[in-house]
Scaffold this motif. Structure first.
Motif, short mmCIF file in Angstrom:
data_model
loop_
_atom_site.label_atom_id
_atom_site.label_comp_id
_atom_site.label_asym_id
_atom_site.label_seq_id
_atom_site.Cartn_x
_atom_site.Cartn_y
_atom_site.Cartn_z
N MET B 1 0.85 -1.20 0.00
CA MET B 1 0.00 0.00 0.00
C MET B 1 0.88 1.24 0.00
N PRO B 2 0.89 2.00 -1.09
CA PRO B 2 1.68 3.23 -1.12
C PRO B 2 1.28 4.17 0.02
N ALA B 3 2.28 4.67 0.70
CA ALA B 3 2.04 5.51 1.86
C ALA B 3 3.28 6.35 2.09
N GLY B 4 3.13 7.44 2.80
CA GLY B 4 4.30 8.24 3.11
C GLY B 4 3.89 9.56 3.71
N ASP B 5 4.88 10.41 3.79
CA ASP B 5 4.72 11.73 4.40
C ASP B 5 5.14 12.73 3.32
N LEU B 6 4.28 13.65 2.98
CA LEU B 6 4.55 14.54 1.85
C LEU B 6 5.85 15.32 2.03
N ASP B 7 6.11 15.82 3.24
CA ASP B 7 7.36 16.57 3.43
C ASP B 7 8.57 15.68 3.17
N ASP B 8 8.50 14.45 3.65
CA ASP B 8 9.60 13.52 3.41
C ASP B 8 9.75 13.23 1.92
N LYS B 9 8.65 13.02 1.24
CA LYS B 9 8.71 12.74 -0.20
C LYS B 9 9.30 13.93 -0.97
N PHE B 10 8.87 15.13 -0.63
CA PHE B 10 9.42 16.30 -1.31
C PHE B 10 10.92 16.45 -1.05
N SER B 11 11.38 15.97 0.10
CA SER B 11 12.81 16.10 0.41
C SER B 11 13.67 15.14 -0.41
N GLN B 12 13.03 14.22 -1.12
CA GLN B 12 13.78 13.19 -1.84
C GLN B 12 14.15 13.59 -3.27
N PHE B 13 13.76 14.78 -3.70
CA PHE B 13 14.19 15.22 -5.03
C PHE B 13 14.31 16.74 -5.04
N ARG B 14 15.04 17.26 -6.01
CA ARG B 14 15.29 18.70 -6.06
C ARG B 14 14.89 19.33 -7.37
N GLU B 15 14.77 18.53 -8.42
CA GLU B 15 14.56 19.12 -9.74
C GLU B 15 13.15 19.72 -9.87
N HIS B 16 13.08 20.73 -10.74
CA HIS B 16 11.82 21.43 -10.97
C HIS B 16 11.09 20.87 -12.20
N TRP B 17 9.76 20.93 -12.14
CA TRP B 17 8.91 20.58 -13.28
C TRP B 17 9.04 19.13 -13.71
N GLN B 18 9.36 18.25 -12.76
CA GLN B 18 9.50 16.82 -13.08
C GLN B 18 8.59 16.04 -12.13
N PRO B 19 7.34 15.87 -12.49
CA PRO B 19 6.37 15.27 -11.56
C PRO B 19 6.75 13.84 -11.18
N LYS B 20 6.54 13.51 -9.91
CA LYS B 20 6.81 12.18 -9.37
C LYS B 20 5.49 11.57 -8.89
N VAL B 21 5.23 10.36 -9.30
CA VAL B 21 4.00 9.67 -8.88
C VAL B 21 4.20 9.07 -7.50
N VAL B 22 3.32 9.42 -6.56
CA VAL B 22 3.41 8.81 -5.22
C VAL B 22 2.25 7.86 -4.93
N ALA B 23 1.22 7.90 -5.74
CA ALA B 23 0.12 6.93 -5.57
C ALA B 23 -0.64 6.81 -6.88
N SER B 24 -1.04 5.57 -7.21
CA SER B 24 -1.87 5.30 -8.38
C SER B 24 -3.14 4.64 -7.90
N LEU B 25 -4.27 5.17 -8.31
CA LEU B 25 -5.54 4.63 -7.83
C LEU B 25 -6.65 4.94 -8.81
N ASN B 26 -7.46 3.91 -9.10
CA ASN B 26 -8.64 4.12 -9.94
C ASN B 26 -8.30 4.77 -11.28
N GLY B 27 -7.15 4.42 -11.83
CA GLY B 27 -6.76 5.00 -13.12
C GLY B 27 -6.22 6.41 -13.02
N GLN B 28 -6.05 6.90 -11.80
CA GLN B 28 -5.57 8.25 -11.58
C GLN B 28 -4.19 8.19 -10.91
N GLU B 29 -3.55 9.34 -10.87
CA GLU B 29 -2.27 9.41 -10.15
C GLU B 29 -2.24 10.65 -9.25
N VAL B 30 -1.56 10.49 -8.13
CA VAL B 30 -1.20 11.62 -7.28
C VAL B 30 0.28 11.87 -7.53
#
Lengths: 120, 120
Positions: B1-30
């Motif tokens: 089950m994908p889970a996490g803490d948004l602040d921690d996830k944001f701390s894991q990358f630095r580049e701009h304009w490069q979206p990272k998928v943290v959850a996939s559900l019902n054909g959608q992505e966060v």
């Protein structure tokens, strides 16, 4: 275009366990809920459900483990997985899930089953 | 089950304009993205797109108006509506949209078009 500020939206209602739709998109809904106490165990047969903790703390319980959730924590509950949120003090949560999902899933609860599609 | 803490996830990358998928559900992505500067004007023909500002501030520009976004502000951009985010200082945003949406929509930009489906 639906838009707003989550803190402001949460300030517009007080009741617990009554999800409010703040955005509808691509057949999905973004809902806000205030929670306090134990919710009934339930599952959603055909809907994955994303929980995001906005304020406060709560516990997302599964039959074999539990996850502590604080502000900024998110957790995806896959379809079919039994779960219940439990909040010892009031918490504010954001839900992402398909439109028209019933909050108690497969359970019809006189107290907790809330109307669907209530727009804030 | 994908889970996490948004602040921690944001701390894991630095580049701009490069979206990272943290959850996939019902054909959608966060997705999470860090943004800085002006993004190209674009539209998504078949995808409504929800922006949530997590940290910092940015401006969501449309051809006839603009919306200032700060932490906790969300805005739904309906499919087909031309828009661009502009951030004068770095901001962190959460996106909710269908799976496999290209960040620049109908525009193919050598600089800004990012790979899809990059999972954090």
């Amino acid at each position: 275009m639906p838009a707003g500020d989550l803190d402001d939206k949460f300030s517009q209602f007080r009741e617990h366990w009554q999800p409010k739709v703040v955005a509808s998109l691509n057949g999905q809904e973004v809902k806000l809920a205030k929670i306090l106490g134990e919710f009934p165990w339930h599952r959603h047969a055909e809907a994955d459900e994303l929980f995001l903790c906005w304020r406060g703390r709560f516990r997302l319980e599964f039959r074999d483990h539990a996850v502590e959730m604080g502000p900024g924590d998110y957790h995806l509950v896959p379809r079919g997985v039994e779960h219940r949120p439990v909040a010892e003090a009031e918490a504010e949560i954001v839900l992402f899930e398909p439109a028209d999902v019933r909050n108690t899933g497969d359970v019809d609860d006189a107290c907790f089953t809330a109307p669907q599609g209530v727009v804030l």
